[in-house]
Design a protein around this motif. Structure first.
Motif, PDB file in Angstrom:
ATOM      1  N   GLY A   2      -6.608 -10.858 -16.101  1.00 49.08           N
ATOM      2  CA  GLY A   2      -6.732 -11.684 -14.913  1.00 49.08           C
ATOM      3  C   GLY A   2      -6.564 -10.822 -13.676  1.00 49.08           C
ATOM      4  O   GLY A   2      -6.369  -9.614 -13.772  1.00 49.08           O
ATOM      5  N   VAL A   3      -6.656 -11.432 -12.523  1.00 47.59           N
ATOM      6  CA  VAL A   3      -6.515 -10.696 -11.266  1.00 47.59           C
ATOM      7  C   VAL A   3      -5.055 -10.746 -10.843  1.00 47.59           C
ATOM      8  O   VAL A   3      -4.606 -11.706 -10.242  1.00 47.59           O
ATOM      9  N   ALA A   4      -4.313  -9.716 -11.218  1.00 47.24           N
ATOM     10  CA  ALA A   4      -2.901  -9.660 -10.874  1.00 47.24           C
ATOM     11  C   ALA A   4      -2.650  -8.804  -9.656  1.00 47.24           C
ATOM     12  O   ALA A   4      -1.716  -9.011  -8.911  1.00 47.24           O
ATOM     13  N   GLN A   5      -3.496  -7.784  -9.447  1.00 49.90           N
ATOM     14  CA  GLN A   5      -3.345  -6.905  -8.313  1.00 49.90           C
ATOM     15  C   GLN A   5      -4.684  -6.733  -7.611  1.00 49.90           C
ATOM     16  O   GLN A   5      -5.739  -6.882  -8.222  1.00 49.90           O
ATOM     17  N   GLY A   6      -4.599  -6.419  -6.327  1.00 50.97           N
ATOM     18  CA  GLY A   6      -5.796  -6.095  -5.571  1.00 50.97           C
ATOM     19  C   GLY A   6      -5.759  -4.646  -5.158  1.00 50.97           C
ATOM     20  O   GLY A   6      -4.691  -4.075  -4.976  1.00 50.97           O
ATOM     21  N   GLY A   7      -6.907  -4.049  -5.017  1.00 51.13           N
ATOM     22  CA  GLY A   7      -6.951  -2.644  -4.671  1.00 51.13           C
ATOM     23  C   GLY A   7      -7.132  -2.378  -3.195  1.00 51.13           C
ATOM     24  O   GLY A   7      -7.310  -1.239  -2.785  1.00 51.13           O
ATOM     25  N   SER A   8      -7.087  -3.418  -2.367  1.00 49.57           N
ATOM     26  CA  SER A   8      -7.311  -3.244  -0.933  1.00 49.57           C
ATOM     27  C   SER A   8      -6.117  -2.552  -0.286  1.00 49.57           C
ATOM     28  O   SER A   8      -4.962  -2.887  -0.552  1.00 49.57           O
ATOM     29  N   THR A   9      -6.408  -1.595   0.560  1.00 50.12           N
ATOM     30  CA  THR A   9      -5.368  -0.921   1.330  1.00 50.12           C
ATOM     31  C   THR A   9      -5.002  -1.761   2.547  1.00 50.12           C
ATOM     32  O   THR A   9      -5.674  -2.744   2.887  1.00 50.12           O
ATOM     33  N   LEU A  10      -3.925  -1.360   3.204  1.00 53.65           N
ATOM     34  CA  LEU A  10      -3.563  -2.033   4.451  1.00 53.65           C
ATOM     35  C   LEU A  10      -4.686  -1.908   5.474  1.00 53.65           C
ATOM     36  O   LEU A  10      -4.926  -2.834   6.257  1.00 53.65           O
ATOM     37  N   THR A  11      -5.355  -0.760   5.477  1.00 50.79           N
ATOM     38  CA  THR A  11      -6.463  -0.557   6.408  1.00 50.79           C
ATOM     39  C   THR A  11      -7.601  -1.521   6.116  1.00 50.79           C
ATOM     40  O   THR A  11      -8.209  -2.082   7.033  1.00 50.79           O
ATOM     41  N   GLN A  12      -7.893  -1.721   4.832  1.00 53.98           N
ATOM     42  CA  GLN A  12      -8.944  -2.680   4.463  1.00 53.98           C
ATOM     43  C   GLN A  12      -8.540  -4.106   4.840  1.00 53.98           C
ATOM     44  O   GLN A  12      -9.363  -4.894   5.311  1.00 53.98           O
ATOM     45  N   ASP A  72       0.856  -1.198   0.000  1.00 56.46           N
ATOM     46  CA  ASP A  72       0.000   0.000   0.000  1.00 56.46           C
ATOM     47  C   ASP A  72       0.891   1.247   0.000  1.00 56.46           C
ATOM     48  O   ASP A  72       1.069   1.905   1.027  1.00 56.46           O
ATOM     49  N   ARG A  73       1.427   1.601  -1.175  1.00 54.32           N
ATOM     50  CA  ARG A  73       2.392   2.692  -1.244  1.00 54.32           C
ATOM     51  C   ARG A  73       1.780   4.051  -0.901  1.00 54.32           C
ATOM     52  O   ARG A  73       2.497   4.982  -0.551  1.00 54.32           O
ATOM     53  N   ARG A  74       0.463   4.202  -1.007  1.00 54.81           N
ATOM     54  CA  ARG A  74      -0.212   5.452  -0.665  1.00 54.81           C
ATOM     55  C   ARG A  74      -0.848   5.392   0.722  1.00 54.81           C
ATOM     56  O   ARG A  74      -1.781   6.142   1.017  1.00 54.81           O
ATOM     57  N   PHE A  75      -0.311   4.528   1.568  1.00 57.04           N
ATOM     58  CA  PHE A  75      -0.913   4.294   2.885  1.00 57.04           C
ATOM     59  C   PHE A  75      -1.059   5.587   3.682  1.00 57.04           C
ATOM     60  O   PHE A  75      -2.092   5.830   4.324  1.00 57.04           O
ATOM     61  N   TYR A  76      -0.038   6.455   3.666  1.00 56.30           N
ATOM     62  CA  TYR A  76      -0.074   7.670   4.469  1.00 56.30           C
ATOM     63  C   TYR A  76      -0.837   8.805   3.788  1.00 56.30           C
ATOM     64  O   TYR A  76      -0.929   9.894   4.336  1.00 56.30           O
ATOM     65  N   GLU A  77      -1.405   8.559   2.609  1.00 54.35           N
ATOM     66  CA  GLU A  77      -2.112   9.604   1.872  1.00 54.35           C
ATOM     67  C   GLU A  77      -3.614   9.364   1.778  1.00 54.35           C
ATOM     68  O   GLU A  77      -4.391  10.313   1.760  1.00 54.35           O
ATOM     69  N   HIS A  78      -4.052   8.102   1.693  1.00 56.55           N
ATOM     70  CA  HIS A  78      -5.481   7.850   1.500  1.00 56.55           C
ATOM     71  C   HIS A  78      -6.234   7.867   2.833  1.00 56.55           C
ATOM     72  O   HIS A  78      -5.645   7.984   3.907  1.00 56.55           O
ATOM     73  N   PHE A  79      -7.543   7.752   2.741  1.00 56.89           N
ATOM     74  CA  PHE A  79      -8.418   7.831   3.921  1.00 56.89           C
ATOM     75  C   PHE A  79      -8.968   6.466   4.312  1.00 56.89           C
ATOM     76  O   PHE A  79      -9.993   6.364   4.963  1.00 56.89           O
ATOM     77  N   GLY A  80      -8.285   5.416   3.938  1.00 57.77           N
ATOM     78  CA  GLY A  80      -8.726   4.065   4.232  1.00 57.77           C
ATOM     79  C   GLY A  80      -9.090   3.304   2.981  1.00 57.77           C
ATOM     80  O   GLY A  80      -8.938   2.079   2.908  1.00 57.77           O
ATOM     81  N   ILE A  81      -9.587   4.007   2.000  1.00 57.11           N
ATOM     82  CA  ILE A  81      -9.886   3.463   0.671  1.00 57.11           C
ATOM     83  C   ILE A  81      -9.097   4.286  -0.334  1.00 57.11           C
ATOM     84  O   ILE A  81      -9.098   5.519  -0.268  1.00 57.11           O
ATOM     85  N   ASP A  82      -8.447   3.649  -1.251  1.00 55.95           N
ATOM     86  CA  ASP A  82      -7.566   4.340  -2.200  1.00 55.95           C
ATOM     87  C   ASP A  82      -8.136   4.234  -3.611  1.00 55.95           C
ATOM     88  O   ASP A  82      -7.900   3.238  -4.307  1.00 55.95           O
ATOM     89  N   PRO A  83      -8.906   5.234  -4.071  1.00 58.07           N
ATOM     90  CA  PRO A  83      -9.460   5.168  -5.429  1.00 58.07           C
ATOM     91  C   PRO A  83      -8.382   5.053  -6.504  1.00 58.07           C
ATOM     92  O   PRO A  83      -8.559   4.347  -7.503  1.00 58.07           O
ATOM     93  N   ILE A  84      -7.252   5.752  -6.293  1.00 52.06           N
ATOM     94  CA  ILE A  84      -6.166   5.681  -7.273  1.00 52.06           C
ATOM     95  C   ILE A  84      -5.601   4.264  -7.325  1.00 52.06           C
ATOM     96  O   ILE A  84      -5.361   3.711  -8.402  1.00 52.06           O
ATOM     97  N   GLY A  85      -5.419   3.688  -6.164  1.00 52.81           N
ATOM     98  CA  GLY A  85      -4.911   2.322  -6.129  1.00 52.81           C
ATOM     99  C   GLY A  85      -5.881   1.331  -6.742  1.00 52.81           C
ATOM    100  O   GLY A  85      -5.477   0.385  -7.431  1.00 52.81           O
ATOM    101  N   ILE A  86      -7.164   1.534  -6.510  1.00 57.78           N
ATOM    102  CA  ILE A  86      -8.168   0.647  -7.096  1.00 57.78           C
ATOM    103  C   ILE A  86      -8.160   0.764  -8.614  1.00 57.78           C
ATOM    104  O   ILE A  86      -8.202  -0.229  -9.345  1.00 57.78           O
TER     105      ILE A  86
END
Length: 716
Positions: A184-194, A158-172
């Motif tokens: 295929g499913v290569a990446q997941g959009g879940s943050t560390l908080t999720q 979760d490289r944007r861990f210190y920037e998002h609010f628990g859910i990372d739209p950019i990461g998703i």
């Protein structure tokens, strides 16, 4: 027409009339009236009346305007229906979120579940032996671990861990694009908080409902806790495989060290592991784990968490996983600690540290010697299992091996297996006899004996005739001990064994003298400890101290003095006979040069159990060999394989140690005896001239006594 001329109204349409009333909205009463005789004429259509005149070339400006209006009408309709559809979607999504939110506990009542407690079991020197509990390791704080360890998880998960609010739209979005490109499913959009929300509150099922609840809970976590607190909770709850929950448990499991001591390469391997613990476990798939760790190191360097030089060093010196981490016989000892811990502190509410009496060197030595012996000779002798218990003379457990391989069988044969001790039980008969007034020099006949149909025989199937108790003890003569138990009674022998610490049920019958009642190796070792410590009662123990994570002492063992169970003179006689076993009897091949040693072998009928129990002033050790199904071994005696294991272990355990005498010493013999030739002998165990020794035993014939008057008169 003149100004004054009155004009008649016209109710029809004249051919020259230029009015255009196509846009008129007339009521039925206002419609034009035709006279009955007036010819009918068609009414011009509204469309024709309103239509503009077309140019001769066609496609004039009026047609283009109509098409523009149509385009504007189409775009307006599309916008309108898009807005309507979006509104309904928002309403539906809101309802869906509200529904799934209603399935969660009220937000104002939501709390982070308490982490299951961990029990860290330490050796006597403070080194970690094992962790017990559901998590496999204790809780650690962000402040006590290297800063690059939590950053490794942020970099790869979760490289944007210190920037998002628990859910990372950019990461998703990034994950969706990557997955679409990869089909295929290569990446997941879940943050560390999720991920933390899922681990704390939800199941592992992959459903839309769970993802919605996960997002709701992630927002609550971000509102309730700081970023470092969330990261700390995550590091202590995430699963690393092999039963390890939390980074401390994982570091101990895979690297045999605390999370406080991991290197950058090890931290990267741990961070990479959480994506797929089973597939990336470094002890199962080291190549895949290393490739994943390289990605983590690169990500850490790219994001500035570590320097390029540190990344290069970590890439050139990858993490290595020690062999047999978390396995081995120490788990038998750890299981025993858990069995008795409740007796001292009750239910465990939080993480605790248990300081034990176990010696890592002795534990490792006992395991290696037992396993090697069974591996080399077990198949040939049909001996598949063994157990070793080693105590300090005060009862402190120094080593405990409950079986050959813990990974294959967790049954603890050292503490839970009741087996027949055979002749290793005889010391309790001899102790009872000596307490009744006999001595090592007392003579008993080694000859055939029958006790209510029971006819015990010696192992050699031969008989020696009159022998001293010391000789009978050293050579484990069955006929003599059978006669002794009849003299002192089986009930008294049971009382003696129980006084010394045997707690298993004992059958008060003559065959008890040959060890037909079952006992555990731990019981036998503790009972023999009284012979090694000066005759004091022994209660075996393994826990010295228990502390909470805050350092508070929950339990500390106090020195217990249960008092003597063997009187000094009796103890000296017993030690003398035990020592005779090691110097000229069944234990002579495993004697320890320079040490005062005592011991006793034991073999049961049909070779189902074989024992050797022995002691010095430093250690008391019992070795058992047999089969779990109670099947017969191939002529394995206590003086054979168990004695061999005992000897190798005790020699290793005493290497470099200063010899100490046995407390209580040895018996110096009966008072001076005057033989027939009038020569005094200080030690009745040494035959005087003219006395015929038989093997290693000597029978001292009592001197003839003067007969009294009645004996001379009537004989006798």
């Amino acid at each position: 027409m003149s100004r004054g001329e009155r004009r008649e109204p016209s109710f029809g349409y004249e051919s020259g009339d230029s009015r255009d009333d196509g846009d008129m909205r007339l009521s039925p009463d206002d419609r034009p009236v035709r006279f009955q005789n007036a010819p009918a004429r068609p009414e011009p259509s509204r469309q024709l009346r309103n239509a503009p005149k077309r140019s001769k070339r066609g496609g004039g400006g009026s047609g283009g305007g109509r098409r523009g209006r149509r385009r504007r009408t189409l775009l307006g309709g599309l916008f309108y229906w898009t807005m309507v559809l979006g509104l309904w979607c928002a309403i539906g999504l809101g309802g869906l979120i509200a529904y799934h939110a209603s399935q969660l506990p009220p937000i104002d009542q939501l709390t982070v579940p308490k982490r299951p407690p961990n029990i860290a079991i330490l050796a006597a020197d403070g080194s970690l032996l094992a962790n017990r509990g559901e998590t496999g390791g204790r809780t650690v704080t962000i402040g006590e671990i290297p800063p690059y360890l939590p950053k490794a998880f942020v970099a790869i998960e979760d490289r944007r861990f210190y920037e998002h609010f628990g859910i990372d739209p950019i990461g998703i979005t990034r994950a969706l694009v990557t997955n679409l490109r990869g089909r295929g499913v290569a990446q997941g959009g879940s943050t560390l908080t999720q991920q933390l929300a899922k681990n704390l509150f939800l199941t592992q099922e992959r459903t839309a409902a769970r993802k919605i609840q996960e997002a709701i809970l992630a927002l609550w976590l971000e509102r309730t806790y700081s970023k470092d607190q969330i990261l700390e909770l995550y590091l202590n709850r995430v699963y690393f495989g092999s039963g390890a929950y939390g980074v401390e448990a994982a570091a101990q499991r895979y690297f045999n060290k605390s999370a406080r001591s991991v290197t950058i390469a090890e931290a990267a391997m741990l961070a990479g592991l959480v994506q797929a613990p089973s597939r990336l476990a470094p002890n199962r798939n080291p190549d895949a784990a290393e490739k994943r760790a390289q990605l983590v190191i690169t990500a850490m360097a790219d994001q500035g968490f570590i320097s390029q030089a540190a990344a290069k060093s970590a890439l050139t010196a990858p993490a290595e996983v020690p062999e047999r981490v978390g396995a081995g016989s120490v788990n038998y000892a750890a299981d025993y600690v858990m069995d008795v811990l409740d007796d001292f502190i009750g239910a465990v509410e939080g993480d605790v540290t248990v300081l034990t009496t176990l010696d890592t060197k002795l534990q490792g030595s006992a395991e290696t010697i037992l396993v090697d012996a069974l591996s080399a000779q077990g198949a040939k002798l049909h001996a598949t299992q063994g157990a070793v218990v080693s105590l300090a003379p005060d009862g402190a457990i120094r080593a405990l091996i409950g079986g050959r391989d813990y990974t294959k069988s967790q049954f603890n044969r050292a503490t839970a297996a009741r087996r027949q001790p055979g002749s290793s039980f005889k010391p309790f008969v001899y102790l009872t006899a000596i307490e009744k007034g006999m001595t090592p020099d007392t003579i008993r006949d080694d000859s055939p004996v029958s006790i209510k149909g029971w006819e015990p025989e010696n192992y050699s199937r031969t008989f020696r005739g009159p022998v001293t108790l010391q000789t009978a003890f050293a050579h484990s003569l069955n006929t003599v001990v059978a006669r002794l138990i009849q003299e002192v009674t089986p009930r008294e022998v049971v009382r003696t064994a129980q006084r010394l610490g045997i707690s298993s049920p004992l059958q008060a019958n003559p065959s008890l003298s040959l060890g037909t009642s079952e006992v555990t190796p731990l019981e036998m070792t503790a009972a023999y400890a009284s012979f090694a410590n000066g005759g004091q009662s022994v209660l075996p123990y393994v826990i010295r101290e228990v502390r909470s994570t805050s350092g508070k002492v929950v339990y500390a063992r106090k020195a217990n003095n249960f008092g003597p169970v063997i009187q000094p003179q009796t103890l000296a006689m017993m030690n003398t006979m035990f020592h005779a076993v090691m110097t000229g009897g069944t234990g002579s091949k495993v004697n320890l040069p320079g040490w005062e040693v005592g011991g006793k072998s034991g073999t049961t009928q049909d070779y189902r159990d074989a024992w050797f129990v022995g002691f010095t002033g430093r250690l008391v050790t019992a070795v058992w060999v047999g089969n779990d199904d109670n099947s017969t071994m191939k002529r394995v005696t206590g003086a054979g394989l168990p004695a061999e294991i005992w000897g190798k272990y005790m020699k290793a355990a005493h290497a470099g140690a200063q010899p100490v005498p046995l407390p209580g010493g040895f018996w110096q013999g009966a008072p001076k005896t005057i033989f027939g030739d009038g020569a005094p002998v200080a030690d009745a165990r040494i035959p005087p001239a003219g006395v015929q020794p038989e093997g290693d035993r000597a029978w001292v014939r009592p001197a003839p006594q003067e007969r009294n008057f009645f004996e001379r008169l009537f004989g006798g």
